[in-house]
Design an enzyme around this catalytic site. Structure first.
Site, PDB file in Angstrom:
ATOM      1  N   MET A 338       1.128  -1.161  -0.012  1.00  0.00           N
ATOM      2  CA  MET A 338      -0.079  -0.105   0.032  1.00  0.00           C
ATOM      3  C   MET A 338       0.879   1.209  -0.034  1.00  0.00           C
ATOM      4  SD  MET A 338      -2.975  -0.873  -0.122  1.00  0.00           S
ATOM      5  CE  MET A 338      -4.268   0.385   0.236  1.00  0.00           C
ATOM      6  N   ASP A 357      10.707   3.074   5.269  1.00  0.00           N
ATOM      7  CA  ASP A 357      10.585   1.649   5.567  1.00  0.00           C
ATOM      8  C   ASP A 357      11.831   1.324   6.729  1.00  0.00           C
ATOM      9  OD1 ASP A 357      10.076  -1.408   5.799  1.00  0.00           O
ATOM     10  OD2 ASP A 357       8.630  -0.664   4.131  1.00  0.00           O
ATOM     11  N   VAL A 414       2.471   0.662   7.506  1.00  0.00           N
ATOM     12  CA  VAL A 414       3.112  -0.499   7.929  1.00  0.00           C
ATOM     13  C   VAL A 414       2.234  -1.585   8.412  1.00  0.00           C
ATOM     14  CG1 VAL A 414       4.865   1.013   8.804  1.00  0.00           C
ATOM     15  CG2 VAL A 414       3.232   0.416  10.551  1.00  0.00           C
ATOM     16  N   GLU A 416       0.052  -4.533   9.691  1.00  0.00           N
ATOM     17  CA  GLU A 416      -1.120  -4.321  10.491  1.00  0.00           C
ATOM     18  C   GLU A 416      -1.149  -5.005  11.867  1.00  0.00           C
ATOM     19  OE1 GLU A 416      -3.611  -2.431   9.666  1.00  0.00           O
ATOM     20  OE2 GLU A 416      -5.677  -3.200   9.896  1.00  0.00           O
ATOM     21  N   LYS A 421       2.456  -0.534  14.757  1.00  0.00           N
ATOM     22  CA  LYS A 421       1.986   0.766  14.686  1.00  0.00           C
ATOM     23  C   LYS A 421       2.246   1.723  15.776  1.00  0.00           C
ATOM     24  CE  LYS A 421      -1.555  -0.420  11.289  1.00  0.00           C
ATOM     25  NZ  LYS A 421      -1.008  -0.075   9.910  1.00  0.00           N
ATOM     26  N   SER A 443      -6.724  -1.015   7.842  1.00  0.00           N
ATOM     27  CA  SER A 443      -8.016  -1.211   7.712  1.00  0.00           C
ATOM     28  C   SER A 443      -8.939  -2.050   8.489  1.00  0.00           C
ATOM     29  CB  SER A 443      -7.879  -2.215   6.273  1.00  0.00           C
ATOM     30  OG  SER A 443      -6.851  -3.094   6.301  1.00  0.00           O
ATOM     31  N   HIS A 464      -8.032   5.792   4.855  1.00  0.00           N
ATOM     32  CA  HIS A 464      -8.030   4.540   4.218  1.00  0.00           C
ATOM     33  C   HIS A 464      -8.095   4.425   2.579  1.00  0.00           C
ATOM     34  CE1 HIS A 464     -10.399   0.497   4.385  1.00  0.00           C
ATOM     35  NE2 HIS A 464      -9.171   0.099   4.373  1.00  0.00           N
ATOM     36  N   GLU A 476     -11.558   6.445   2.473  1.00  0.00           N
ATOM     37  CA  GLU A 476     -12.217   6.681   3.492  1.00  0.00           C
ATOM     38  C   GLU A 476     -11.557   7.582   4.311  1.00  0.00           C
ATOM     39  OE1 GLU A 476     -15.320   3.135   4.655  1.00  0.00           O
ATOM     40  OE2 GLU A 476     -13.248   2.687   4.861  1.00  0.00           O
ATOM     41  N   ASN A 514     -15.631  -1.756   4.028  1.00  0.00           N
ATOM     42  CA  ASN A 514     -15.283  -3.094   4.296  1.00  0.00           C
ATOM     43  C   ASN A 514     -16.427  -3.861   5.133  1.00  0.00           C
ATOM     44  OD1 ASN A 514     -12.890  -2.868   2.748  1.00  0.00           O
ATOM     45  ND2 ASN A 514     -11.654  -2.807   4.548  1.00  0.00           N
TER      46      ASN A 514
HETATM   47  P1  NAD Z   1       2.743  -4.656   3.563  1.00  0.00           P
HETATM   48  O1  NAD Z   1       3.317  -5.947   4.434  1.00  0.00           O
HETATM   49  O2  NAD Z   1       2.988  -4.889   2.227  1.00  0.00           O
HETATM   50  O3  NAD Z   1       3.669  -3.566   3.821  1.00  0.00           O
HETATM   51  C1  NAD Z   1       3.991  -3.065   5.236  1.00  0.00           C
HETATM   52  C2  NAD Z   1       5.379  -2.302   5.081  1.00  0.00           C
HETATM   53  O4  NAD Z   1       5.804  -1.797   6.194  1.00  0.00           O
HETATM   54  C3  NAD Z   1       6.607  -3.364   4.842  1.00  0.00           C
HETATM   55  O5  NAD Z   1       7.302  -2.807   3.724  1.00  0.00           O
HETATM   56  C4  NAD Z   1       7.451  -3.302   6.100  1.00  0.00           C
HETATM   57  O6  NAD Z   1       8.611  -3.540   5.791  1.00  0.00           O
HETATM   58  C5  NAD Z   1       7.041  -1.848   6.547  1.00  0.00           C
HETATM   59  N1  NAD Z   1       7.170  -1.877   8.109  1.00  0.00           N
HETATM   60  C6  NAD Z   1       7.131  -2.449   8.979  1.00  0.00           C
HETATM   61  N2  NAD Z   1       7.549  -2.066  10.118  1.00  0.00           N
HETATM   62  C7  NAD Z   1       8.074  -0.746   9.974  1.00  0.00           C
HETATM   63  C8  NAD Z   1       8.427   0.130  10.734  1.00  0.00           C
HETATM   64  N3  NAD Z   1       8.716   0.012  12.003  1.00  0.00           N
HETATM   65  N4  NAD Z   1       8.976   1.353  10.215  1.00  0.00           N
HETATM   66  C9  NAD Z   1       8.861   1.487   8.963  1.00  0.00           C
HETATM   67  N5  NAD Z   1       8.347   0.436   8.149  1.00  0.00           N
HETATM   68  C10 NAD Z   1       7.789  -0.635   8.409  1.00  0.00           C
HETATM   69  O7  NAD Z   1       1.464  -4.370   3.953  1.00  0.00           O
HETATM   70  P2  NAD Z   1       0.504  -3.579   3.189  1.00  0.00           P
HETATM   71  O8  NAD Z   1      -0.584  -4.469   2.558  1.00  0.00           O
HETATM   72  O9  NAD Z   1       0.927  -2.259   2.520  1.00  0.00           O
HETATM   73  O10 NAD Z   1      -0.376  -2.966   4.342  1.00  0.00           O
HETATM   74  C11 NAD Z   1      -0.026  -1.953   5.256  1.00  0.00           C
HETATM   75  C12 NAD Z   1      -1.323  -1.144   5.799  1.00  0.00           C
HETATM   76  O11 NAD Z   1      -2.334  -0.843   4.871  1.00  0.00           O
HETATM   77  C13 NAD Z   1      -1.807  -2.223   6.703  1.00  0.00           C
HETATM   78  O12 NAD Z   1      -2.353  -1.368   7.988  1.00  0.00           O
HETATM   79  C14 NAD Z   1      -3.076  -2.713   6.124  1.00  0.00           C
HETATM   80  O13 NAD Z   1      -4.199  -2.850   6.980  1.00  0.00           O
HETATM   81  C15 NAD Z   1      -3.581  -1.545   5.294  1.00  0.00           C
HETATM   82  N6  NAD Z   1      -4.425  -1.585   4.170  1.00  0.00           N
HETATM   83  C16 NAD Z   1      -3.971  -2.627   3.442  1.00  0.00           C
HETATM   84  C17 NAD Z   1      -4.963  -2.754   2.242  1.00  0.00           C
HETATM   85  C18 NAD Z   1      -4.420  -3.953   1.005  1.00  0.00           C
HETATM   86  O14 NAD Z   1      -5.302  -4.127   0.445  1.00  0.00           O
HETATM   87  N7  NAD Z   1      -3.391  -4.673   1.195  1.00  0.00           N
HETATM   88  C19 NAD Z   1      -6.087  -2.078   1.935  1.00  0.00           C
HETATM   89  C20 NAD Z   1      -6.233  -0.884   2.674  1.00  0.00           C
HETATM   90  C21 NAD Z   1      -5.234  -0.675   3.835  1.00  0.00           C
END
Ligand code: NAD
Length: 735
Positions: A338, A357, A414, A416, A421, A443, A464, A476, A514
């Site tokens: 994301m 990251d 980052v 979930e 977080k 999410s 969101h 959102e 959702n």
């Molecule tokens: P992902 O696992 O692809 O990416 C998360 C990233 O965060 C990774 O690159 C990880 O290295 C990085 N990270 C972890 N800890 C960290 C830290 N302490 N400092 C900096 N970076 C850090 O996950 P994603 O699918 O991109 O989801 C990320 C967020 O977006 C979640 O909260 C998820 O609920 C939300 N989200 C996801 C979707 C979806 O369709 N995947 C949709 C809406 C919202």
């Protein structure tokens, strides 16, 4: 000439330039006064022997955006009033005459005896394009933003001022039907290839070229007003016609499932209109137009997809007291799936991005996503390599939180995980300026809980996004308990800057979209467990008007994500919050079979490297016996899928998660494509009527369980005969 919306300039050669220029509007649109002006102008031009020909143009970069749809709303209101005052027959006669006024003005222009050449400056859509089709020639400027088209079908209507008759008399029938049914906006060269535009000239030579054409001689009588007119694709009742119409009908059904009265009217108008002389054809079109305008689907679609969408885009929910924010630099933390995409859309909107990251490699990987998306654009000829480099230069990928020192907004994406977080919130807040807003893209985690980690919870909010971020138009914004006006205003300004549509929702598990889409998918899971053939579930969902069947959607979103959310819900809310049948199915697919969805090429479907996806046969074995498709009540399947989704929206209203019906409707269409013909989840209930909807829910609850039990709000609305739009009127009035 004394015109409100046009200026008139006659040169010594007898060539007049009629320039459309609505002073109080950024774009020319058609309202009642434009029709009156045009009518008066034609009379004056015909009466003046000095006028030899006319160039019709616009003073603006865009020629016209089409009809002012609020005018159609006004016509609908007049019809309602006349129904009471004059009775249905007289009211309908009036309505028919009123709704065809503009079509008659264009016809008057077309048959007035003097040649009109349209000089199209830029975007020229809907009724605006229909005026130019009534002209005797069309010259387009080479403005790269120029598009012509008749997109009415996208808001539940169809072109009702001659568009369905002139286009198929100028272009071949396949291209005409495709253009009308899809509402495509065509570039000038495509329109020229279709014979809808005669010439493309440099923007600064537009008027000169139009006058030159008039001087060279433009026939003021249209081909279809001459004897022996031949339609470009030949008559309907011909061998060629037989090659077109049967497949055209099949394609129409496949694409629309006959859900859109506007699309159906296009098929009828073109078919019936091409069988008769032109004036009769226009009358046929007008009849269908008056009919379609009165359909609840058209009303709901105009309201949600035009009026509400526009109002939300303009900042309907933005707190008025907060001065506009100017966001120059945005921090995105988490460069994963994301975060990488959020960085891309932010840079695309012209803002600088700090993409953080855990280490340099992960941050770089996130930035590489923008490189890939831009390279795709370059390969398609939609961007240049220089534009790609410029965009990449806007994104700084780093693991160093100190780089957040001068950002104006932070968005975290980052893992979930509340602990991760919490740590990220602390580290970011230590680095950013004290006035900066912090947003979470979570999410599933309540924003109020996350905000407890913040030292300034009034500056904490949820933003969101939906995946894929570069394509999905909805965002959102989520208000936590202590979120303040400045945080909301900043979030909405940001969403506007990235050209997406925001809805504002209050904090709850799953927020709004959702929750609704979760019910849609869950119902499909339960159907599969009941032995409904899975392909039937997906196909009936599409017949109901959903763009993607629930099982396909679940494969695309990822089944393991669904199982993860289910487990988290069970742990945090209790086992009564999850359906054991759904849990059984998802556990089997994910944990036993590793079928996590499309990303693994195996989910409910198998995804072969070549060829179409097919339902995984193992599903049938797992479920046991399958029901005989012929004994399944198809309407009940459709009802279950739509009602469970709309019911969740009604619950969100009762819980105060959504507070404006327009947001619920627009959010449901942009967020997961809820049957657009309905106008969205709440319009769907309003159009059925609360009483009938509650009766349907009660019947489904008796057969399938309490998940269909209507909530208190709906029962109350049913008893009082209320609608969501009526009940929540104060919000409506705030627009
Ligand atoms: P992902 O696992 O692809 O990416 C998360 C990233 O965060 C990774 O690159 C990880 O290295 C990085 N990270 C972890 N800890 C960290 C830290 N302490 N400092 C900096 N970076 C850090 O996950 P994603 O699918 O991109 O989801 C990320 C967020 O977006 C979640 O909260 C998820 O609920 C939300 N989200 C996801 C979707 C979806 O369709 N995947 C949709 C809406 C919202």
């Amino acid at each position: 000439m004394n015109l409100k919306n046009f200026t008139w300039d006659l040169d010594s050669d007898g060539l007049g330039v009629l320039t459309w220029d609505m002073k109080d509007k950024s774009m020319n649109v058609i309202d009642e006064s434009v029709g009156q002006d045009l009518n008066a102008a034609i009379d004056a031009i015909v009466a003046d022997p000095a006028v030899k020909g006319v160039v019709l143009t616009s003073a603006k970069d865009t020629f016209s955006g089409g009809a002012d749809l609020t005018m159609l709303e006004r016509m609908g209101a007049t019809l309602k009033a006349n129904f009471k005052a004059k009775g249905p027959d007289a009211a309908m006669v009036d309505f028919f005459e009123q709704t065809r006024q503009f079509s008659l003005v264009i016809r008057k222009l077309e048959t007035c005896g003097k040649p009109f050449v349209a000089a199209i400056t830029g975007m020229c859509l809907g009724g605006g394009f229909e005026i130019t089709l009534g002209c005797h020639a069309r010259i387009a400027s080479d403005n790269p933003k120029l598009r012509v088209g008749l997109p009415e079908v996208k808001v539940g209507l169809f072109p009702g001022a001659g568009g369905t008759q002139r286009v198929p008399r100028m272009a071949d029938i396949q291209s005409s039907l495709q253009m009308l049914l899809k509402g495509d906006q065509l570039k000038a060269d495509r329109a020229k290839a279709m014979n809808l535009i005669d010439e493309i000239v440099p923007a600064d030579k537009l008027i000169e070229a139009a006058k030159a054409r008039l001087k060279a001689g433009v026939d003021p009588v249209k081909p279809w007003d001459k004897p022996k007119f031949k339609q470009p694709s030949g008559p309907i009742y011909s061998a060629a016609g037989m090659m077109v119409w049967p497949p055209a009908n099949a394609i129409y059904r496949r694409e629309t499932y006959d859900n859109f009265p506007g699309a159906r009217a296009i098929m009828s108008c073109v078919y019936e209109g091409l069988l008769v002389p032109f004036d009769t054809a226009l009358k046929i079109e007008s009849r269908y137009f008056a009919h379609v305008l009165r359909q609840p689907q058209a009303h709901a679609m105009i309201r949600s997809l035009f009026l509400s969408l526009g109002a939300l885009g303009k900042g309907l929910r933005r707190p008025a007291g907060v001065p506009p924010t100017s966001l120059k630099k945005v921090g995105v933390i988490g460069a994963g799936f994301m975060g990488a995409s959020i960085a891309y859309v932010t840079a695309q909107a012209g803002m600088d991005v700090v993409l953080i990251d855990r280490d340099q490699e992960s941050a770089d990987k996130g930035k590489a996503h923008s490189h890939k998306l831009m390279t795709d654009q370059v390969n398609k000829g939609r961007a240049t390599s220089a534009q790609r480099e410029a965009l990449l230069a806007k994104i700084t990928a780093t693991p160093d939180y100190a780089a957040l020192a001068d950002v104006d907004l932070v968005i975290e994406a980052v893992f979930e995980d509340p602990a991760v977080k919490a740590e990220v919130i602390k580290k970011a807040e230590a680095a950013i300026r004290p006035d900066v807003i912090f947003a979470s893209n979570t999410s599933t985690l309540p924003i109020t809980g996350l905000a407890q980690n913040s030292v300034r919870p009034d500056q904490f909010i949820g933003i969101h996004f939906f995946s894929p971020v570069d394509k999905m138009m909805l965002v959102e914004t989520i208000m936590a308990e202590k979120t303040g006006d400045k945080a909301l205003a900043t979030a909405l300004d940001y969403v506007k800057a990235i050209r997406k549509t925001p809805i504002v929702v209050n904090d709850t598990r799953g927020f709004y979209v959702n929750r609704c889409v979760g019910n849609y998918i869950k119902e499909a899971h339960l159907m599969v467990m009941e032995g409904v053939p899975p392909i039937m579930v997906d196909n009936l969902a599409k017949q109901a008007g959903m763009p993607v069947g629930p099982l396909t959607l679940n494969d695309e979103v990822a089944i393991d994500l669904g199982l993860k959310i289910l487990k988290a819900t069970k742990a945090q809310v209790g086992s009564q919050a999850v359906d054991p049948q759904q849990e059984k199915l998802l556990t089997f697919l994910v944990e036993q079979e590793g079928r996590v969805g499309k990303k693994a090429k195996k989910g409910f479907y198998d995804y072969p490297d070549t060829g179409k996806k097919t339902i995984w046969p193992g599903l049938k074995t797992f479920v046991g016996t399958q029901q005989d498709p012929d004994t399944i009540d198809r309407q009940e399947i459709i009802d279950r899928l739509l009602i469970t989704t709309a019911l969740e929206a009604a619950r969100c209203v009762e819980e105060g998660v959504v507070t404006d019906p327009r947001e619920a409707d627009v959010g449901s269409i942009l967020g997961f494509g809820f049957a657009p013909w309905s106008g969205g989840t709440l319009s769907y209930i309003d159009n059925i009527g609360a009483k009938a909807f509650v009766a349907k829910c009660d019947a489904l609850a008796a057969k399938h369980g309490d998940r269909f039990a209507p909530n208190k709000l709906l029962r109350e609305m049913a008893a009082k005969g209320e609608t969501f739009y009526g009940r929540m009127a104060p919000q409506k009035a705030a627009a």
